[in-house]
Structure formats: C-alpha cells, structure tokens
Scaffold this motif. Sequence first.
Motif, PDB file in Angstrom:
ATOM      1  N   THR A   1       0.519  -0.928  -0.126  1.00  0.00           N
ATOM      2  CA  THR A   1      -0.227   0.069  -0.089  1.00  0.00           C
ATOM      3  C   THR A   1       1.018   1.085  -0.022  1.00  0.00           C
ATOM      4  O   THR A   1       1.841   1.362   0.697  1.00  0.00           O
ATOM      5  CB  THR A   1      -0.588   0.034   1.832  1.00  0.00           C
TER       6      THR A   1
ATOM      7  N   ASN B   1       0.453   3.917   1.768  1.00  0.00           N
ATOM      8  CA  ASN B   1       1.335   4.214   3.583  1.00  0.00           C
ATOM      9  C   ASN B   1       2.131   3.473   3.680  1.00  0.00           C
ATOM     10  O   ASN B   1       3.032   3.818   4.176  1.00  0.00           O
ATOM     11  CB  ASN B   1      -0.043   4.074   3.868  1.00  0.00           C
TER      12      ASN B   1
ATOM     13  N   LYS C   1       5.454   4.772   2.068  1.00  0.00           N
ATOM     14  CA  LYS C   1       5.878   5.951   2.843  1.00  0.00           C
ATOM     15  C   LYS C   1       6.767   5.573   4.633  1.00  0.00           C
ATOM     16  O   LYS C   1       7.446   6.233   4.387  1.00  0.00           O
ATOM     17  CB  LYS C   1       4.510   6.630   2.873  1.00  0.00           C
ATOM     18  N   LYS C   2       5.802   5.123   4.235  1.00  0.00           N
ATOM     19  CA  LYS C   2       6.051   4.729   6.493  1.00  0.00           C
ATOM     20  C   LYS C   2       7.893   3.820   6.724  1.00  0.00           C
ATOM     21  O   LYS C   2       7.961   3.761   7.403  1.00  0.00           O
ATOM     22  CB  LYS C   2       5.309   3.288   7.112  1.00  0.00           C
TER      23      LYS C   2
ATOM     24  N   THR D   1       7.119   7.843   8.269  1.00  0.00           N
ATOM     25  CA  THR D   1       5.886   8.736   8.043  1.00  0.00           C
ATOM     26  C   THR D   1       4.748   8.203   7.420  1.00  0.00           C
ATOM     27  O   THR D   1       5.643   7.329   6.371  1.00  0.00           O
ATOM     28  CB  THR D   1       5.723  10.024   8.662  1.00  0.00           C
ATOM     29  N   GLY D   2       3.377   7.485   7.172  1.00  0.00           N
ATOM     30  CA  GLY D   2       2.623   6.940   7.031  1.00  0.00           C
ATOM     31  C   GLY D   2       1.883   8.125   5.929  1.00  0.00           C
ATOM     32  O   GLY D   2       1.439   7.835   4.501  1.00  0.00           O
ATOM     33  N   HIS D   3       2.382   9.400   5.783  1.00  0.00           N
ATOM     34  CA  HIS D   3       2.201  10.344   5.292  1.00  0.00           C
ATOM     35  C   HIS D   3       3.134  11.412   4.462  1.00  0.00           C
ATOM     36  O   HIS D   3       2.619  12.630   4.464  1.00  0.00           O
ATOM     37  CB  HIS D   3       0.745  11.252   5.909  1.00  0.00           C
ATOM     38  N   ALA D   4       4.057  10.528   4.138  1.00  0.00           N
ATOM     39  CA  ALA D   4       5.244  11.630   3.894  1.00  0.00           C
ATOM     40  C   ALA D   4       4.248  12.397   2.248  1.00  0.00           C
ATOM     41  O   ALA D   4       4.187  11.853   1.770  1.00  0.00           O
ATOM     42  CB  ALA D   4       6.537  10.970   3.548  1.00  0.00           C
ATOM     43  N   GLU D   5       5.176  13.221   2.480  1.00  0.00           N
ATOM     44  CA  GLU D   5       5.290  14.248   0.596  1.00  0.00           C
ATOM     45  C   GLU D   5       5.980  12.994   0.035  1.00  0.00           C
ATOM     46  O   GLU D   5       7.260  13.172   0.826  1.00  0.00           O
ATOM     47  CB  GLU D   5       5.541  15.551   1.404  1.00  0.00           C
ATOM     48  N   LYS D   6       6.121  13.647  -1.295  1.00  0.00           N
ATOM     49  CA  LYS D   6       6.941  13.173  -2.233  1.00  0.00           C
ATOM     50  C   LYS D   6       8.679  13.594  -2.009  1.00  0.00           C
ATOM     51  O   LYS D   6       9.495  12.973  -2.108  1.00  0.00           O
ATOM     52  CB  LYS D   6       6.451  14.018  -4.028  1.00  0.00           C
TER      53      LYS D   6
ATOM     54  N   GLN E   1       9.912  14.414   0.861  1.00  0.00           N
ATOM     55  CA  GLN E   1      10.000  13.807   1.794  1.00  0.00           C
ATOM     56  C   GLN E   1      10.675  12.224   1.194  1.00  0.00           C
ATOM     57  O   GLN E   1      11.683  11.482   1.930  1.00  0.00           O
ATOM     58  CB  GLN E   1       9.252  13.089   2.805  1.00  0.00           C
TER      59      GLN E   1
ATOM     60  N   ASP F   1       9.758   7.291  -6.840  1.00  0.00           N
ATOM     61  CA  ASP F   1       8.524   6.165  -5.734  1.00  0.00           C
ATOM     62  C   ASP F   1       8.935   4.795  -6.027  1.00  0.00           C
ATOM     63  O   ASP F   1       9.027   4.003  -5.554  1.00  0.00           O
ATOM     64  CB  ASP F   1       7.369   6.576  -6.346  1.00  0.00           C
TER      65      ASP F   1
END
Length: 175
Positions: free
Chosen positions: A108, A110, A113-114, A119-124, A126, A147
């Motif tokens: 997934t 999230n 990212k995590k 963190t599961g809500h990181a920005e591009k 980051q 990504d």
Amino acid sequence: MTARAIRIIGFDPGLRRTGWGIVESDGVRLVYVASGVITPPKDDDLAYRLSALFDAVTSVIQSFSPSEAAVEETFVNENPRSTLKLGQARGAILLAPARLGLRVAEYTPNLIKKSVTGTGHAEKQQIQAMISFLLPKATFDSADEADALAIAITHAHHRSSRQRLATVAAKVAGT
C-alpha cells in the motif's frame, strides 16, 4: 554485494508514466542498480497503451534480471474512470514479472511511505530525500523513479517477514 544479495525491481504504476527502480539487498545493505520511467504513447487507444506498457516492463526486467518484483497497490481516486485505468495499467505491470517467473509482492502507498520515511503520510519531497539518503549513488529525474525505488526498498525490508509467514503457513497446512 555478497553472493546472497537479491535484486529487486519496484514499480510505481501509471498509464501515462510508470516509474521503475532496481536495488540489490543482502539483508543489511541496499545498493542502487538502475531506475527509469516508462511512458507509453498517450495518443494510442487504451489497449495499445497497455500493450506498450507490458512490453516495456518486460524489456526492463529482461535487461536487469531481477529476482523479485514489487508493485504499489491502487488507491481509489475521486475519479472512478481514472481509478479503473490505473487498475488496468497495474494489471499489465503485474502480469509482466509473473509471466517471467518472478515473485510479485504488492504494498500500500502508506506502508511504502512509512517504510522509507517513518511516516505513512510523507510528501513526495520527503520520499525523494530519503531515497537520496538510503541510496547515495541513485540518480533519478522524477518522483516516479523515486517512488519505484521506495517500493523496491519496502520489499527489501518486508520480504524476510513474508517468507517466514509463508514457511509457518506451509507447516500449519502440512499438519
């Protein structure tokens, strides 16, 4: 890398732009191998765009000989039509490594990212910064490549847990 290193390819699916990234992992270290973006012809009919995407993914896999693949799962957009097209692109991307005999994992957004940023809500930005930190030799020109590398890194981190669970499940099924 050691003889036990495994080569992993990650895919960030898209019908317009599909990022791919390859890392090698020995369980402790990660090494950047390559990355890029596949851009199917945007003016072709959907079937031909999907065919071009499948062929390009197949070609990348054959060129770099990864052992395993990982693909980001689809998230639902506000536009159902876009979500369906993304799902069709994912289908072509999932099919290519499977047809070549690679194990294919899905993660997934999230979790990816995590796994990479904490963190599961990181920005591009980051994600890109962490990819540069984790893979200092990585050269990528787009968020799609970063990504895809994040997806490959996520698989490198989670594959041993998946293998242990599969082993336990096989033992339970055999009893």
